[in-house]
Design a protein around this motif. Structure first.
Motif, PDB file in Angstrom:
ATOM      1  N   TRP A   5       0.852  -1.189   0.000  1.00 24.47           N
ATOM      2  CA  TRP A   5       0.000   0.000   0.000  1.00 24.47           C
ATOM      3  C   TRP A   5       0.887   1.238   0.000  1.00 24.47           C
ATOM      4  O   TRP A   5       1.601   1.499   0.951  1.00 24.47           O
ATOM      5  N   ASN A   6       0.867   1.955  -1.121  1.00 25.45           N
ATOM      6  CA  ASN A   6       1.681   3.157  -1.290  1.00 25.45           C
ATOM      7  C   ASN A   6       3.155   2.887  -0.967  1.00 25.45           C
ATOM      8  O   ASN A   6       3.782   3.583  -0.177  1.00 25.45           O
ATOM      9  N   GLU A   7       3.689   1.855  -1.614  1.00 31.56           N
ATOM     10  CA  GLU A   7       5.087   1.462  -1.404  1.00 31.56           C
ATOM     11  C   GLU A   7       5.902   1.620  -2.689  1.00 31.56           C
ATOM     12  O   GLU A   7       6.817   0.831  -2.971  1.00 31.56           O
ATOM     13  N   ALA A   8       5.611   2.647  -3.475  1.00 32.94           N
ATOM     14  CA  ALA A   8       6.305   2.841  -4.746  1.00 32.94           C
ATOM     15  C   ALA A   8       7.816   2.993  -4.570  1.00 32.94           C
ATOM     16  O   ALA A   8       8.600   2.588  -5.433  1.00 32.94           O
ATOM     17  N   ARG A   9       8.251   3.555  -3.454  1.00 34.69           N
ATOM     18  CA  ARG A   9       9.680   3.774  -3.227  1.00 34.69           C
ATOM     19  C   ARG A   9      10.412   2.501  -2.810  1.00 34.69           C
ATOM     20  O   ARG A   9      11.646   2.441  -2.889  1.00 34.69           O
ATOM     21  N   ASN A  10       9.663   1.492  -2.371  1.00 32.20           N
ATOM     22  CA  ASN A  10      10.283   0.277  -1.840  1.00 32.20           C
ATOM     23  C   ASN A  10      10.037  -0.980  -2.663  1.00 32.20           C
ATOM     24  O   ASN A  10      10.889  -1.863  -2.720  1.00 32.20           O
ATOM     25  N   VAL A  11       8.860  -1.083  -3.256  1.00 32.97           N
ATOM     26  CA  VAL A  11       8.432  -2.364  -3.810  1.00 32.97           C
ATOM     27  C   VAL A  11       9.296  -2.840  -4.973  1.00 32.97           C
ATOM     28  O   VAL A  11       9.524  -4.045  -5.138  1.00 32.97           O
ATOM     29  N   GLY A  12       9.816  -1.940  -5.786  1.00 32.48           N
ATOM     30  CA  GLY A  12      10.651  -2.358  -6.903  1.00 32.48           C
ATOM     31  C   GLY A  12      11.921  -3.057  -6.437  1.00 32.48           C
ATOM     32  O   GLY A  12      12.304  -4.113  -6.971  1.00 32.48           O
ATOM     33  N   HIS A  13      12.559  -2.498  -5.423  1.00 31.79           N
ATOM     34  CA  HIS A  13      13.778  -3.100  -4.875  1.00 31.79           C
ATOM     35  C   HIS A  13      13.460  -4.433  -4.210  1.00 31.79           C
ATOM     36  O   HIS A  13      14.227  -5.400  -4.332  1.00 31.79           O
ATOM     37  N   THR A  14      12.319  -4.506  -3.515  1.00 31.03           N
ATOM     38  CA  THR A  14      11.929  -5.748  -2.852  1.00 31.03           C
ATOM     39  C   THR A  14      11.697  -6.859  -3.865  1.00 31.03           C
ATOM     40  O   THR A  14      12.169  -7.996  -3.692  1.00 31.03           O
ATOM     41  N   VAL A  15      10.971  -6.558  -4.933  1.00 29.17           N
ATOM     42  CA  VAL A  15      10.716  -7.555  -5.978  1.00 29.17           C
ATOM     43  C   VAL A  15      12.029  -8.005  -6.617  1.00 29.17           C
ATOM     44  O   VAL A  15      12.241  -9.211  -6.848  1.00 29.17           O
ATOM     45  N   ALA A  16      12.924  -7.076  -6.880  1.00 31.89           N
ATOM     46  CA  ALA A  16      14.213  -7.426  -7.486  1.00 31.89           C
ATOM     47  C   ALA A  16      15.017  -8.341  -6.569  1.00 31.89           C
ATOM     48  O   ALA A  16      15.637  -9.308  -7.032  1.00 31.89           O
ATOM     49  N   GLU A  17      14.998  -8.074  -5.264  1.00 29.66           N
ATOM     50  CA  GLU A  17      15.712  -8.924  -4.309  1.00 29.66           C
ATOM     51  C   GLU A  17      15.125 -10.325  -4.270  1.00 29.66           C
ATOM     52  O   GLU A  17      15.855 -11.325  -4.187  1.00 29.66           O
ATOM     53  N   ILE A  18      13.806 -10.428  -4.305  1.00 33.69           N
ATOM     54  CA  ILE A  18      13.151 -11.733  -4.272  1.00 33.69           C
ATOM     55  C   ILE A  18      13.516 -12.546  -5.507  1.00 33.69           C
ATOM     56  O   ILE A  18      13.864 -13.729  -5.423  1.00 33.69           O
TER      57      ILE A  18
END
Length: 251
Positions: free
Chosen positions: A15-28
């Motif tokens: 929820w409103n994680e545009a600044r974080n979610v891309g890096h998280t997905v890449a790490e996964i």
């Protein structure tokens, strides 16, 4: 339907994680080629969905904010429909280290639900004041319900095997603490087994937690209230129809 029983679904509520979610997905995705990532965009008003999609995740957009419980139930429904036998929640904010996904999944070899637990002699994650008191109390109560020692009843870093996925599709509450406390109590009442694996948590990459200073001060009362309702809730016995006794007598 694509056969995915040997793969793992990583469910990322956001929820409103545009600044974080891309890096998280890449790490996964970098952690293992066996992980498939679905991001549940929980009614975000920023670019969360677009960033997650660009990073390589499947994105399910909810029309409005349902909370973590509603987002996770959507994710487990997706897992069930696509044949996944293992699924695990990883938060979008970067606190759950994707390197530890395999470790948490290993708990499914001995239980239906595996919790990545803080406060289990790994890492330096620390909580003080009312939140810490609440977590200790909740862990003791949930340990009795689950019939095993738990140190972190509110951790969202948890994996589900096939029986747990089925259970969560049927019942995964959306109310406050429902996604951690109520869902776990209900699973235990349904006969599912629980274990925990010690992990180290990381700080958020960007932004602040949805629980601010004011939220922390009322954490204890809300948590105890939520757990009390969860423990008291029991599945209602099925009603026997008038035709059933007749059939039994005829037999």
């Amino acid at each position: 339907m694509t056969e995915t029983s040997d793969r793992v679904l990583i469910i990322v509520p956001a929820w409103n994680e545009a600044r974080n979610v891309g890096h998280t997905v890449a790490e996964i995705r970098a952690a293992s080629p066996e992980y498939d990532v679905v991001v549940i965009d929980d009614g975000s008003t920023d670019a969360t969905a677009d960033v997650a999609s660009t990073a390589g995740a499947v994105v399910i957009r909810l029309p409005f904010n349902l909370g973590v419980g509603g987002a996770m139930r959507t994710g487990f429904t997706y897992a069930k429909r696509h044949g996944y036998r293992r699924a695990i929640q990883v938060d979008a904010d970067g606190q759950h280290n994707p390197v530890d996904i395999a470790l948490v999944l290993s708990g499914l070899e001995r239980a239906d639900i595996s919790i990545g637990a803080r406060f289990a002699d790994v890492g330096d994650y620390e909580v003080r004041g009312p939140r810490r008191w609440a977590m200790i109390f909740l862990a003791k109560v949930l340990s009795r319900v689950a019939k095993t020692r738990l140190t972190d009843a509110t951790s969202g870093f948890r994996a589900a095997g096939p029986r747990a996925i089925d259970q969560y599709v049927r019942y995964y509450p959306a109310e406050y603490f429902g996604d951690t406390l109520d869902s776990l109590v209900a699973a235990c009442h349904a006969g599912l087994t629980v274990t925990q694996v010690p992990v180290a948590m990381r700080p958020r990459m960007h932004g602040t937690s949805t629980q601010g200073t004011v939220g922390a001060t009322i954490y204890l009362l809300r948590a105890v209230f939520a757990l009390s309702l969860a423990v008291m809730r029991r599945a209602r016995p099925a009603r026997q129809t008038t035709a059933e006794p007749a059939r039994e007598a005829a037999a």
